[in-house]
Design a protein around this motif. Structure first.
Motif, PDB file in Angstrom:
ATOM      1  N   LEU A  93       0.865  -0.967   0.068  1.00  0.00           N
ATOM      2  CA  LEU A  93      -0.068   0.015   0.006  1.00  0.00           C
ATOM      3  C   LEU A  93       0.797   1.209   0.129  1.00  0.00           C
ATOM      4  O   LEU A  93       1.227   1.795   1.013  1.00  0.00           O
ATOM      5  N   ARG A  98      -2.293   0.938  -3.781  1.00  0.00           N
ATOM      6  CA  ARG A  98      -2.598  -0.494  -4.384  1.00  0.00           C
ATOM      7  C   ARG A  98      -2.684  -1.378  -3.300  1.00  0.00           C
ATOM      8  O   ARG A  98      -2.204  -1.472  -2.386  1.00  0.00           O
ATOM      9  N   ALA A  99      -4.085  -1.910  -3.606  1.00  0.00           N
ATOM     10  CA  ALA A  99      -4.531  -2.954  -2.359  1.00  0.00           C
ATOM     11  C   ALA A  99      -3.914  -4.230  -2.407  1.00  0.00           C
ATOM     12  O   ALA A  99      -3.228  -4.895  -3.473  1.00  0.00           O
ATOM     13  N   LEU A 100      -3.765  -4.860  -1.281  1.00  0.00           N
ATOM     14  CA  LEU A 100      -3.056  -6.165  -0.985  1.00  0.00           C
ATOM     15  C   LEU A 100      -4.264  -7.343  -1.357  1.00  0.00           C
ATOM     16  O   LEU A 100      -5.104  -7.381  -0.674  1.00  0.00           O
ATOM     17  N   THR A 101      -3.821  -7.998  -2.540  1.00  0.00           N
ATOM     18  CA  THR A 101      -4.833  -8.900  -2.902  1.00  0.00           C
ATOM     19  C   THR A 101      -4.435 -10.357  -2.714  1.00  0.00           C
ATOM     20  O   THR A 101      -3.435 -10.527  -3.445  1.00  0.00           O
TER      21      THR A 101
ATOM     22  N   TYR B  35     -11.479  -8.178   4.681  1.00  0.00           N
ATOM     23  CA  TYR B  35     -11.616  -9.091   3.373  1.00  0.00           C
ATOM     24  C   TYR B  35     -12.900 -10.097   3.757  1.00  0.00           C
ATOM     25  O   TYR B  35     -13.388 -10.119   4.705  1.00  0.00           O
ATOM     26  N   LEU B  43      -8.905 -14.677  -0.208  1.00  0.00           N
ATOM     27  CA  LEU B  43      -9.651 -13.281   0.288  1.00  0.00           C
ATOM     28  C   LEU B  43      -9.459 -12.285  -0.598  1.00  0.00           C
ATOM     29  O   LEU B  43      -8.292 -11.988  -1.355  1.00  0.00           O
ATOM     30  N   LEU B  45     -10.357  -8.119  -0.840  1.00  0.00           N
ATOM     31  CA  LEU B  45     -10.538  -6.956  -0.268  1.00  0.00           C
ATOM     32  C   LEU B  45     -11.507  -6.085  -0.264  1.00  0.00           C
ATOM     33  O   LEU B  45     -11.931  -5.792  -1.331  1.00  0.00           O
ATOM     34  N   TYR B  48     -10.544  -0.739   3.238  1.00  0.00           N
ATOM     35  CA  TYR B  48      -9.254  -0.605   4.018  1.00  0.00           C
ATOM     36  C   TYR B  48      -9.086   0.774   4.667  1.00  0.00           C
ATOM     37  O   TYR B  48      -9.592   1.847   4.128  1.00  0.00           O
ATOM     38  N   GLU B  59     -11.168  -4.101  -3.368  1.00  0.00           N
ATOM     39  CA  GLU B  59     -11.668  -4.993  -4.577  1.00  0.00           C
ATOM     40  C   GLU B  59     -13.026  -4.890  -4.890  1.00  0.00           C
ATOM     41  O   GLU B  59     -13.485  -5.033  -5.894  1.00  0.00           O
ATOM     42  N   ASP B  97       2.318   0.773   5.876  1.00  0.00           N
ATOM     43  CA  ASP B  97       1.860   0.583   4.712  1.00  0.00           C
ATOM     44  C   ASP B  97       2.510  -0.107   3.806  1.00  0.00           C
ATOM     45  O   ASP B  97       2.159  -0.026   2.510  1.00  0.00           O
ATOM     46  N   ARG B  98       3.747  -0.446   3.910  1.00  0.00           N
ATOM     47  CA  ARG B  98       4.386  -1.250   2.938  1.00  0.00           C
ATOM     48  C   ARG B  98       4.329  -2.807   2.892  1.00  0.00           C
ATOM     49  O   ARG B  98       3.859  -3.219   3.935  1.00  0.00           O
TER      50      ARG B  98
END
Lengths: 112, 114
Positions: A93, A98-101, B35, B43, B45, B48, B59, B97-98
């Protein structure tokens, strides 16, 4: 988004080494590679994370080639309790939000 | 140290009803996530948050709303439940956030919409 591809399922026997490979062809420069384990009726649990080369902890090893387009989770001498779904997660992120998918994961079945 | 706690654990709703799922974390994490997981799938998303008072779409955000009024809590709301929202919902949190900040997950809320 960095899309990941993993085998749907794998079978093994107790005491064997298991290697699960994840493909992530469009991985970005600042992306880390993280693996999670999920048992039925539980949330995923962090196993290991890496950026390049090799990472090892008390549970597993993670091998990442120089081009970083794939990674391999290695579980040494699996036991019945390692039966679970394993997810490879690539992303961050960052300022682009960008989302974690998660992908669909690999279902590992360990037999006696 | 409880980690990430989700309530309730199970819930059955009728179509059109509303409800709120609560997620609480005691790790002082900035980032929280919702999720959903459907049978045999990974899963996905929903929404968030990157800090108190902020939310963002993931998503599959349609049909859900979220709020982050306090740093430790992240609420997921269904205003008018539909059978397609039958799923297991997982909340997660992370300190950064990384991608090198692992996600910590709760044990899920199993929701059935009839």
């Amino acid at each position: 988004l960095a899309k990941t591809t993993q085998p749907i399922s794998m079978d093994s026997y107790e005491g064997q080494e298991v290697n699960i490979t994840c493909s992530h062809n469009n991985i970005a420069t600042n992306d880390y590679i993280t693996w999670y384990q999920q048992f039925p009726s539980q949330g995923p649990r962090f196993i290991i994370q890496g950026y390049k080369t090799k990472v090892t902890n008390e549970v597993a090893s993670l091998f990442i080639p120089a081009d970083r387009k794939s990674s391999t989770l290695s579980l040494p001498r699996v036991s019945l309790s390692d039966t679970a779904v394993y997810y490879c997660l690539v992303g961050a992120l960052d300022t682009g939000r960008r989302a974690l998918t998660f992908g669909s994961g690999t279902r590992l079945q360990v037999q006696p | 140290n409880a980690g990430v706690t989700q309530t309730p654990k199970f819930r059955v709703l009728k179509t059109g009803q509303s409800m709120t799922l609560l997620c609480a974390q005691d790790m002082n994490h900035e980032y929280m996530y919702w999720y959903r997981q459907d049978p045999g799938m990974g899963l996905r998303l929903i929404h968030y948050s990157v800090g108190e008072g902020t939310t963002a779409k993931g998503e599959v955000p349609d049909g859900y709303n979220v709020s982050r009024l306090k740093k430790q809590n992240f609420l997921l709301g269904l205003e008018s439940a539909a059978p397609s929202q039958t799923s297991v919902y997982f909340c997660a949190s992370s300190y950064g956030d990384r991608g090198n900040s692992p996600l910590h997950f709760g044990n899920g809320t199993r929701l059935t919409v009839t």
